[in-house]
Every structure is written in C-alpha cells, then in structure tokens.
Design an enzyme around this catalytic site. Structure first.
Site, PDB file in Angstrom:
ATOM      1  N   HIS A 143      47.486  57.951  14.084  1.00 14.29           N
ATOM      2  CA  HIS A 143      46.424  58.461  13.213  1.00 14.29           C
ATOM      3  C   HIS A 143      45.205  58.747  14.105  1.00 14.29           C
ATOM      4  CE1 HIS A 143      43.239  58.059  10.120  1.00 14.29           C
ATOM      5  NE2 HIS A 143      44.184  58.279   9.227  1.00 14.29           N
ATOM      6  N   ASP A 150      48.067  49.015  15.155  1.00 10.91           N
ATOM      7  CA  ASP A 150      47.418  49.566  13.967  1.00 10.91           C
ATOM      8  C   ASP A 150      48.367  49.315  12.793  1.00 10.91           C
ATOM      9  OD1 ASP A 150      46.760  51.176  11.848  1.00 10.91           O
ATOM     10  OD2 ASP A 150      46.544  53.017  13.019  1.00 10.91           O
ATOM     11  N   GLN A 196      49.461  51.011   7.837  1.00 17.39           N
ATOM     12  CA  GLN A 196      50.579  51.376   6.956  1.00 17.39           C
ATOM     13  C   GLN A 196      51.630  50.284   6.851  1.00 17.39           C
ATOM     14  OE1 GLN A 196      50.487  53.658   4.895  1.00 17.39           O
ATOM     15  NE2 GLN A 196      48.763  54.787   5.734  1.00 17.39           N
ATOM     16  N   LYS A 202      44.624  49.945   1.173  1.00 20.05           N
ATOM     17  CA  LYS A 202      46.002  50.439   1.136  1.00 20.05           C
ATOM     18  C   LYS A 202      46.963  49.370   0.626  1.00 20.05           C
ATOM     19  CE  LYS A 202      45.279  53.480   5.111  1.00 20.05           C
ATOM     20  NZ  LYS A 202      45.278  54.844   4.589  1.00 20.05           N
ATOM     21  N   CYS A 259      45.470  63.384   9.146  1.00 25.86           N
ATOM     22  CA  CYS A 259      44.756  62.744  10.266  1.00 25.86           C
ATOM     23  C   CYS A 259      45.703  62.454  11.418  1.00 25.86           C
ATOM     24  CB  CYS A 259      44.052  61.463   9.827  1.00 25.86           C
ATOM     25  SG  CYS A 259      42.789  61.737   8.618  1.00 25.86           S
TER      26      CYS A 259
HETATM   27  N1  PMP Z   1      45.918  54.138  10.855  1.00 30.15           N
HETATM   28  C1  PMP Z   1      46.845  54.594  10.007  1.00 30.15           C
HETATM   29  C2  PMP Z   1      48.281  54.584  10.433  1.00 30.15           C
HETATM   30  C3  PMP Z   1      46.463  55.052   8.749  1.00 30.15           C
HETATM   31  O1  PMP Z   1      47.389  55.525   7.905  1.00 30.15           O
HETATM   32  C4  PMP Z   1      45.103  55.027   8.375  1.00 30.15           C
HETATM   33  C5  PMP Z   1      44.643  55.515   7.013  1.00 30.15           C
HETATM   34  N2  PMP Z   1      45.204  56.724   6.610  1.00 30.15           N
HETATM   35  C6  PMP Z   1      44.177  54.530   9.298  1.00 30.15           C
HETATM   36  C7  PMP Z   1      44.620  54.096  10.523  1.00 30.15           C
HETATM   37  C8  PMP Z   1      42.714  54.481   8.984  1.00 30.15           C
HETATM   38  O2  PMP Z   1      42.476  53.566   7.981  1.00 30.15           O
HETATM   39  P1  PMP Z   1      41.023  53.475   7.287  1.00 30.15           P
HETATM   40  O3  PMP Z   1      40.665  54.882   6.895  1.00 30.15           O
HETATM   41  O4  PMP Z   1      41.255  52.585   6.123  1.00 30.15           O
HETATM   42  O5  PMP Z   1      40.088  52.914   8.296  1.00 30.15           O
END
Ligand code: PMP
Length: 405
Positions: A121, A198, A201, A224, A363
C-alpha cells in the site's frame, strides 16, 4: 455463527441505495461498526470524557483506565510481551511513518537499503521514499509471481551488507495474498535486519502473534476490524523502541521540560505526543472483544465460504472475467476486471444497484503497474456478509457487464 443476529448489530446494513438494499462489499477499505462498539464511543462521550493521564479527578482517572485497559487488551490480542511495546497511533499509516521517521531518520545513512514488496500500500512505500530524498537510502522491491505471491527467491537475493530494514504487508489489500511473515522475518534476522509488518489487512481476518512471528514492528488500524476510525496500533520490540528518538514532540511524551534540556517519558508514552483519541481507543477494546467473542477463525471461515462461492460464480457466469490474486489461502478480497470495461464505470453502475465496491488503484499504484492495469474493481467480505449479498452482487454484476459489454 448466526449471521442474521450479527446483522442486527449493524443498522447501516438496512440502508437503501437508489431504492435497493445496500450490499456492502467495501470492507477492505473500512468495515462497518457494530452497535456494541458505537455504544462504547457514545458512553465515552456521555459518561467518562476527560483528558487522560493528567487529572486527579474521577473522570480523568476513569478515562485513563479505559485507555490503559485497551493497551492491556491489545497486548493480549497480538501476544506482545509488554504493554510498553503497544503504542497508540492514528492508524497504520501513522505507525509506519513513525518507524520510518524515527528509526530510519536516526539510523539510516546514504546508500543504505530498505526492502519492500511490489504489493505494498502507498502507506508502506511513501514514508520510505521520504527517506530516499532526505537521506539517500535506496528501496529494493520484492516482485510477485503469477498468482500474486511474493517471490521469496528474489527476496533472499536482495540482501546485501547495505540492507538495513524490511517492511512488507501481512496481507495484500488488492490480491488478498497472505504473506509468510515468519519466513520473511527469519530470513531478515539471519542478516541482522529488523522487519516491520503492515498488518492493516491481516488484523480483521488472521490471528496475530507478534512473538511467534518474531516481528520487530507490527502496525494495524482499528477501523478495518469493526472498530472506530482514527485509532491504530504500532507494536515495537522494546530494544528498538528504547533506542529510537521520539517521532513527535509535545505533551504526554515528556518527563521534564526546560529550555535548557528536555527529557522524555518512558515507553510507550515517548511515542504518544498530544491528546490521543481516548474515546476511540476505549472503543477499540470493544472491537477486539467483539472479534474474539465471535472467534477470528470463525470469522475467517465464514468469509472464505463467501469468497469461494463468489469467485466460482464470477468465473463461471461472467464472460471476460479476470481475477487478480489467486494465491491459496488468500483473504476474502476479490479484485477483478471484466473484458476491457473501465473499473470506474463498473463501480458506478454497481452503486446504482445498491452494491458498494471500491474501484481504482487502491493506493497500490506500483502493484497496478506490475499487473499491467490502471485500476481494478474490488469486492471484499466481512463477518456480516451473507450468501444473499453474494447473489445480489452477482445479479448486479451480470447486469452491469451486459450493459457495458
Ligand atoms: N496498509 C494496507 C495493506 C492497507 O490496506 C491500508 C488501508 N487501505 C493501509 C496500510 C493504511 O491504513 P490506514 O489508512 O488505516 O492508515
């Protein structure tokens, strides 16, 4: 699990969109929030709102206890060895920025290398790129194979005496692939290199055990995993957190302040400058209780049933269907395109039929580039989704595909 009963806790699922029953399949972006978690937020504002860590009065002590109670709950949830290793952030993004800025800012020098993967991401790419321009580090990238798994042979070959850090996702927000984090960490540690995972997910679907993974850092977001928005967690091993300089300065993170010399608070407060979202943090406790009462493995098993059912129907019933990410054991995320139809058109038309899916690059533009597409449509499942949701999605998808086709 009694899904009908579970759905009663989510009034939002009763909404009508353009006259159609809402089918919410954008759970990867954010999941919906059950009443028990919303109630915790309401209770926080109506019964215990006071700033944490500062007061001797009852409300402040209660608010502090709620926040620290969540810290203890998170410690158990991820199997950390101490609450000192649990830092509250605004989310995964802030957690990764904290590590990149603090650890990378203090310990990297020009020419040092950080290993990421192509499925990251943007929030696990850009914080490291900021160090590329600031310090002159280099980013090395693990590629994926045809089903969307990391190429671990290439990963092993990327290490050199310049490698200083590895940062990869536990599960991909596009492909659904669950990465072998234990193996990834073990390889990095054999080179003396720390690893950030990270877990944005993974936290909603998988058991997290930072001790078993031997992760140096682990990040996730409450929104999430049936929790409130604006709250996240950074787990870090004490040995690193103690060495790292503060990320932000302000209240809460100091021991004493004078214009001559300021000393910093002990862990974990050294990394928690300013007033946190203490109400949201208290509600995260409820979200974790909610998930564990249902059973994370039961949630995942239910989602897998929906994933398999929908994937099979999509492949069999929609001509020109292309699914991106088919790794065994993937999370309940289906990224797809139909023929040459634009992802945005599909998403807009599905919305008109009450189906909430996400479209675009998610993203993850470098991943889109690797897949040779500009964007995809993504349907993803949570505990409250049903086979009926999948059927409504399929009916709408076939209608939209026929209209566009
Ligand atoms: N890493 C991953 C794999 C994600 O899917 C996301 C959210 N789409 C994020 C990081 C960022 O998370 P947040 O916007 O809650 O900070």
């Amino acid at each position: 699990m009694d899904i009908a009963k579970i759905r009663e806790e989510y009034p939002i699922l009763q909404r009508k969109i353009y006259g159609h029953q809402l089918v919410y399949l954008d759970n990867t972006a954010t999941s919906q929030t059950p009443d028990c978690v919303v109630d915790a937020v309401v209770r926080g504002y109506t019964t215990t709102k006071a700033n944490v860590h500062r007061g001797v009065h009852t409300l402040s002590m209660e608010a502090t206890e709620l926040q620290e109670g969540t810290r203890r709950r998170v410690k158990e949830f991820i199997n950390a060895s101490s609450t000192d290793e649990v830092i509250f952030t605004r989310g995964t993004t802030e957690a990764i920025n904290l590590v990149a800025a603090s650890y990378g800012g203090a310990f990297f020098k020009e020419g040092d290398e950080v290993i990421l993967s192509v499925m990251e991401h943007h929030s696990n790419i850009v914080p490291w790129q900021l160090l590329e321009s600031r310090i002159g580090i280099k980013i090395r990238v693990i590629p994926i194979n045809s089903v969307g798994e990391l190429d671990l042979d290439v990963y092993r070959s990327l290490f050199s005496e310049k490698t200083r850090f590895v940062s990869v996702c536990h599960a991909s927000n596009v492909l659904g692939t669950v990465n072998p984090v234990k193996e990834i960490v073990a390889e990095a540690h054999s080179h003396g290199v720390p690893v950030l995972i990270d877990g944005a997910q993974a936290a909603p679907h998988l058991k997290i055990d930072v001790t078993d993974f031997d992760a140096d850092f682990y990040a996730f977001s409450a929104h999430k995993m049936y929790g409130p928005a604006g709250v996240g967690v950074l787990y870090g091993k004490r040995k690193w957190l103690e060495m790292m300089p503060p990320y932000q300065g302000g209240g809460e993170m100091i021991e004493t302040v004078s214009f001559e010399r300021t000393t910093f608070a002990a862990l974990p407060y050294k990394f928690e400058a300013g007033t946190p979202d203490f109400v949201g943090i208290a509600a995260l406790h409820k979200a974790i209780d909610y998930m564990e009462n249902l059973g994370v493995e039961n949630i995942a098993a239910h989602e897998h049933e929906l994933l398999e059912y929908t994937t099979r129907r999509m492949m069999e019933e929609v001509p020109g269907m292309r699914i991106f990410g088919t790794a065994p054991g993937k999370c309940a995320i289906i990224s797809f395109l139909v023929g040459n139809e634009h992802h945005y058109d599909m998403g807009m038309l599905l919305d008109k039929l009450g189906i909430a899916v996400r479209t675009g690059h998610h993203c993850a533009q470098p991943l889109m580039h690797a897949l040779g597409v500009e964007g995809v449509v993504r349907a993803s499942f949570a505990v409250y989704n049903t086979i009926d949701d999948c059927d409504r999605f399929m009916t709408a998808l076939k209608r939209v595909a026929a209209m566009l086709g």
